[in-house]
Design an enzyme around this catalytic site. Structure first.
Site, PDB file in Angstrom:
ATOM      1  N   PRO A  36       0.801  -1.226   0.000  1.00  0.00           N
ATOM      2  CA  PRO A  36       0.000   0.000   0.000  1.00  0.00           C
ATOM      3  C   PRO A  36       0.832   1.274   0.000  1.00  0.00           C
ATOM      4  O   PRO A  36       1.897   1.334   0.620  1.00  0.00           O
ATOM      5  CB  PRO A  36      -0.817  -0.103   1.292  1.00  0.00           C
ATOM      6  CG  PRO A  36      -0.101  -1.086   2.144  1.00  0.00           C
ATOM      7  CD  PRO A  36       0.556  -2.046   1.194  1.00  0.00           C
ATOM      8  N   ASN A  37       0.314   2.252  -0.707  1.00  0.00           N
ATOM      9  CA  ASN A  37       0.859   3.614  -0.807  1.00  0.00           C
ATOM     10  C   ASN A  37       2.104   3.704  -1.687  1.00  0.00           C
ATOM     11  O   ASN A  37       2.559   4.816  -1.972  1.00  0.00           O
ATOM     12  CB  ASN A  37       1.153   4.207   0.587  1.00  0.00           C
ATOM     13  CG  ASN A  37      -0.107   4.312   1.420  1.00  0.00           C
ATOM     14  OD1 ASN A  37      -1.087   4.894   0.964  1.00  0.00           O
ATOM     15  ND2 ASN A  37      -0.116   3.718   2.599  1.00  0.00           N
ATOM     16  N   ARG A  58       5.320  10.881  -2.560  1.00  0.00           N
ATOM     17  CA  ARG A  58       5.098  10.547  -1.152  1.00  0.00           C
ATOM     18  C   ARG A  58       6.393  10.688  -0.348  1.00  0.00           C
ATOM     19  O   ARG A  58       7.333   9.931  -0.573  1.00  0.00           O
ATOM     20  CB  ARG A  58       4.616   9.096  -1.062  1.00  0.00           C
ATOM     21  CG  ARG A  58       4.480   8.575   0.338  1.00  0.00           C
ATOM     22  CD  ARG A  58       4.318   7.058   0.341  1.00  0.00           C
ATOM     23  NE  ARG A  58       4.132   6.593   1.689  1.00  0.00           N
ATOM     24  CZ  ARG A  58       4.399   5.362   2.101  1.00  0.00           C
ATOM     25  NH1 ARG A  58       4.866   4.461   1.243  1.00  0.00           N
ATOM     26  NH2 ARG A  58       4.199   5.013   3.340  1.00  0.00           N
ATOM     27  N   TYR A  86      11.413   8.299   0.879  1.00  0.00           N
ATOM     28  CA  TYR A  86      11.244   7.207  -0.080  1.00  0.00           C
ATOM     29  C   TYR A  86      11.867   7.476  -1.455  1.00  0.00           C
ATOM     30  O   TYR A  86      11.845   6.590  -2.312  1.00  0.00           O
ATOM     31  CB  TYR A  86       9.753   6.873  -0.225  1.00  0.00           C
ATOM     32  CG  TYR A  86       9.149   6.387   1.067  1.00  0.00           C
ATOM     33  CD1 TYR A  86       9.616   5.218   1.668  1.00  0.00           C
ATOM     34  CD2 TYR A  86       8.146   7.103   1.717  1.00  0.00           C
ATOM     35  CE1 TYR A  86       9.090   4.775   2.870  1.00  0.00           C
ATOM     36  CE2 TYR A  86       7.606   6.655   2.921  1.00  0.00           C
ATOM     37  CZ  TYR A  86       8.088   5.495   3.496  1.00  0.00           C
ATOM     38  OH  TYR A  86       7.577   5.047   4.680  1.00  0.00           O
ATOM     39  N   ASN A 135       7.982  -5.682  -1.393  1.00  0.00           N
ATOM     40  CA  ASN A 135       7.976  -4.602  -0.412  1.00  0.00           C
ATOM     41  C   ASN A 135       6.542  -4.536   0.107  1.00  0.00           C
ATOM     42  O   ASN A 135       5.673  -3.931  -0.536  1.00  0.00           O
ATOM     43  CB  ASN A 135       8.388  -3.269  -1.040  1.00  0.00           C
ATOM     44  CG  ASN A 135       8.427  -2.159   0.006  1.00  0.00           C
ATOM     45  OD1 ASN A 135       7.931  -2.319   1.121  1.00  0.00           O
ATOM     46  ND2 ASN A 135       9.010  -1.028  -0.351  1.00  0.00           N
ATOM     47  N   ALA A 166       3.385  -0.967   4.614  1.00  0.00           N
ATOM     48  CA  ALA A 166       2.868  -1.008   5.997  1.00  0.00           C
ATOM     49  C   ALA A 166       2.423  -2.410   6.408  1.00  0.00           C
ATOM     50  O   ALA A 166       2.458  -2.749   7.608  1.00  0.00           O
ATOM     51  CB  ALA A 166       1.721  -0.020   6.150  1.00  0.00           C
ATOM     52  N   HIS A 191       4.406  -4.866   8.754  1.00  0.00           N
ATOM     53  CA  HIS A 191       4.382  -4.797  10.214  1.00  0.00           C
ATOM     54  C   HIS A 191       3.079  -5.324  10.810  1.00  0.00           C
ATOM     55  O   HIS A 191       2.948  -5.372  12.028  1.00  0.00           O
ATOM     56  CB  HIS A 191       4.589  -3.333  10.654  1.00  0.00           C
ATOM     57  CG  HIS A 191       5.632  -2.615   9.849  1.00  0.00           C
ATOM     58  ND1 HIS A 191       6.954  -3.019   9.826  1.00  0.00           N
ATOM     59  CD2 HIS A 191       5.565  -1.536   9.001  1.00  0.00           C
ATOM     60  CE1 HIS A 191       7.642  -2.203   9.015  1.00  0.00           C
ATOM     61  NE2 HIS A 191       6.821  -1.312   8.499  1.00  0.00           N
ATOM     62  N   ASP A 224       1.518 -15.661   5.695  1.00  0.00           N
ATOM     63  CA  ASP A 224       1.011 -17.025   5.468  1.00  0.00           C
ATOM     64  C   ASP A 224       1.001 -17.373   3.978  1.00  0.00           C
ATOM     65  O   ASP A 224       1.316 -18.506   3.593  1.00  0.00           O
ATOM     66  CB  ASP A 224      -0.405 -17.176   6.033  1.00  0.00           C
ATOM     67  CG  ASP A 224      -0.422 -17.399   7.544  1.00  0.00           C
ATOM     68  OD1 ASP A 224       0.658 -17.578   8.146  1.00  0.00           O
ATOM     69  OD2 ASP A 224      -1.527 -17.386   8.125  1.00  0.00           O
ATOM     70  N   GLU A 278      12.775  -9.626   0.711  1.00  0.00           N
ATOM     71  CA  GLU A 278      12.016  -8.490   1.253  1.00  0.00           C
ATOM     72  C   GLU A 278      12.822  -7.214   1.049  1.00  0.00           C
ATOM     73  O   GLU A 278      14.024  -7.181   1.349  1.00  0.00           O
ATOM     74  CB  GLU A 278      11.784  -8.738   2.748  1.00  0.00           C
ATOM     75  CG  GLU A 278      11.051  -7.615   3.453  1.00  0.00           C
ATOM     76  CD  GLU A 278      10.895  -7.893   4.964  1.00  0.00           C
ATOM     77  OE1 GLU A 278      11.173  -9.042   5.411  1.00  0.00           O
ATOM     78  OE2 GLU A 278      10.515  -6.959   5.694  1.00  0.00           O
ATOM     79  N   HIS A 325      12.846  -2.855   1.521  1.00  0.00           N
ATOM     80  CA  HIS A 325      12.292  -1.576   1.983  1.00  0.00           C
ATOM     81  C   HIS A 325      13.178  -0.467   1.451  1.00  0.00           C
ATOM     82  O   HIS A 325      14.410  -0.550   1.540  1.00  0.00           O
ATOM     83  CB  HIS A 325      12.240  -1.512   3.512  1.00  0.00           C
ATOM     84  CG  HIS A 325      11.376  -2.588   4.072  1.00  0.00           C
ATOM     85  ND1 HIS A 325      10.000  -2.525   4.019  1.00  0.00           N
ATOM     86  CD2 HIS A 325      11.686  -3.783   4.616  1.00  0.00           C
ATOM     87  CE1 HIS A 325       9.502  -3.635   4.532  1.00  0.00           C
ATOM     88  NE2 HIS A 325      10.495  -4.411   4.893  1.00  0.00           N
ATOM     89  N   SER A 333      13.370   2.568   2.676  1.00  0.00           N
ATOM     90  CA  SER A 333      13.967   3.259   3.832  1.00  0.00           C
ATOM     91  C   SER A 333      14.590   2.237   4.776  1.00  0.00           C
ATOM     92  O   SER A 333      14.269   1.039   4.723  1.00  0.00           O
ATOM     93  CB  SER A 333      12.896   4.067   4.563  1.00  0.00           C
ATOM     94  OG  SER A 333      11.936   3.205   5.145  1.00  0.00           O
ATOM     95  N   ARG A 386      13.931   3.885  12.118  1.00  0.00           N
ATOM     96  CA  ARG A 386      12.705   4.677  12.178  1.00  0.00           C
ATOM     97  C   ARG A 386      11.888   4.301  13.423  1.00  0.00           C
ATOM     98  O   ARG A 386      12.442   3.828  14.402  1.00  0.00           O
ATOM     99  CB  ARG A 386      11.932   4.506  10.859  1.00  0.00           C
ATOM    100  CG  ARG A 386      12.759   4.978   9.645  1.00  0.00           C
ATOM    101  CD  ARG A 386      11.991   4.850   8.356  1.00  0.00           C
ATOM    102  NE  ARG A 386      10.807   5.715   8.355  1.00  0.00           N
ATOM    103  CZ  ARG A 386       9.800   5.581   7.492  1.00  0.00           C
ATOM    104  NH1 ARG A 386       9.852   4.633   6.560  1.00  0.00           N
ATOM    105  NH2 ARG A 386       8.759   6.388   7.566  1.00  0.00           N
ATOM    106  N   ARG A 424       7.965   0.018  13.085  1.00  0.00           N
ATOM    107  CA  ARG A 424       8.464  -0.449  11.776  1.00  0.00           C
ATOM    108  C   ARG A 424       9.556  -1.502  11.927  1.00  0.00           C
ATOM    109  O   ARG A 424      10.089  -2.016  10.951  1.00  0.00           O
ATOM    110  CB  ARG A 424       9.026   0.725  10.962  1.00  0.00           C
ATOM    111  CG  ARG A 424       7.975   1.731  10.584  1.00  0.00           C
ATOM    112  CD  ARG A 424       8.513   2.769   9.621  1.00  0.00           C
ATOM    113  NE  ARG A 424       7.695   3.968   9.673  1.00  0.00           N
ATOM    114  CZ  ARG A 424       6.556   4.137   9.004  1.00  0.00           C
ATOM    115  NH1 ARG A 424       6.103   3.208   8.195  1.00  0.00           N
ATOM    116  NH2 ARG A 424       5.867   5.256   9.133  1.00  0.00           N
TER     117      ARG A 424
HETATM  118  C1  DQA Z   1       8.475   0.825   3.535  1.00  0.00           C
HETATM  119  C2  DQA Z   1       8.617   1.012   5.042  1.00  0.00           C
HETATM  120  C3  DQA Z   1       7.286   0.780   5.739  1.00  0.00           C
HETATM  121  O1  DQA Z   1       7.423   0.932   7.136  1.00  0.00           O
HETATM  122  C4  DQA Z   1       6.262   1.794   5.229  1.00  0.00           C
HETATM  123  O2  DQA Z   1       5.001   1.546   5.832  1.00  0.00           O
HETATM  124  C5  DQA Z   1       6.165   1.835   3.764  1.00  0.00           C
HETATM  125  C6  DQA Z   1       7.378   1.700   2.950  1.00  0.00           C
HETATM  126  C7  DQA Z   1       9.784   1.178   2.777  1.00  0.00           C
HETATM  127  O3  DQA Z   1       9.869   0.815   1.620  1.00  0.00           O
HETATM  128  O4  DQA Z   1      10.681   1.810   3.345  1.00  0.00           O
HETATM  129  O5  DQA Z   1       5.104   2.098   3.210  1.00  0.00           O
HETATM  130  O6  DQA Z   1       8.183  -0.540   3.273  1.00  0.00           O
END
Ligand code: DQA
Length: 150
Positions: free
Chosen positions: A13-14, A21, A26, A77, A80, A83, A90, A101, A103, A105, A110, A114
């Site tokens: 998401p996002n 953003r 990011y 990735n 959110a 977490h 699953d 995996e 990320h 950031s 942080r 997170r």
């Molecule tokens: C993220 C880190 C997550 O904590 C955050 O909710 C994101 C992006 C990252 O790519 O740094 O949406 O996964």
């Protein structure tokens, strides 16, 4: 390998808002820039990528489930949902494919919330804080793992 291997790149998401953003956290690149980076990195090694982004947990679960038989490994990735989502963890466990995996950031530098990931225990590798380069490293490492399996 006779057929082109395929990888699935999953964005949570996002991440559709990348570029606008919180660019100080990011980065300035868009999701399409990152997908193109994944495509070109994979292509250099003879692999193709399929990409999916969703703001909906169940859609991400569906995409992960569909990877079995369609792709050989997953770069994710979970944003959110990293977490919070037992369902995504699953699904990753169920498909039994190698998972990297990523990320953008450094989540460990942080907020405390997170710093727990439901996905990390299932991942072959976790890359955090390398920005968009993290996806490139992830694709390269995933392909190396797959080549070692052959
Ligand atoms: C993220 C880190 C997550 O904590 C955050 O909710 C994101 C992006 C990252 O790519 O740094 O949406 O996964």
């Amino acid at each position: 390998m006779t057929e082109t291997g395929r990888l699935l790149i999953v964005h949570g998401p996002n991440l559709n808002l990348l570029g606008t953003r919180e660019p100080e956290i990011y980065g300035a690149e868009t999701l399409e820039d990152i997908n193109e980076l994944c495509r070109s990195t994979a292509a250099e090694r003879g692999f193709a990528v399929d990409t999916v982004q969703s703001n909906h947990e169940g859609e991400l679960v569906d995409a992960i489930q569909a990877a079995r038989g369609a792709q050989e490994g997953i770069v994710i990735n979970p944003a959110a949902y990293t977490h919070t989502s037992v369902a995504i963890a699953d699904a990753l466990k169920a498909v039994d494919l190698p998972v990297i995996e990523v990320h953008l950031s450094n989540v460990h530098a942080r907020e405390a919330f997170r710093q727990h990931s439901f996905v990390s225990p299932l991942a072959s590798a976790v890359i955090a804080g390398a920005g968009s380069n993290g996806y490139r490293f992830a694709v390269e490492h995933l392909i190396s793992l797959l080549e070692q399996q052959d």
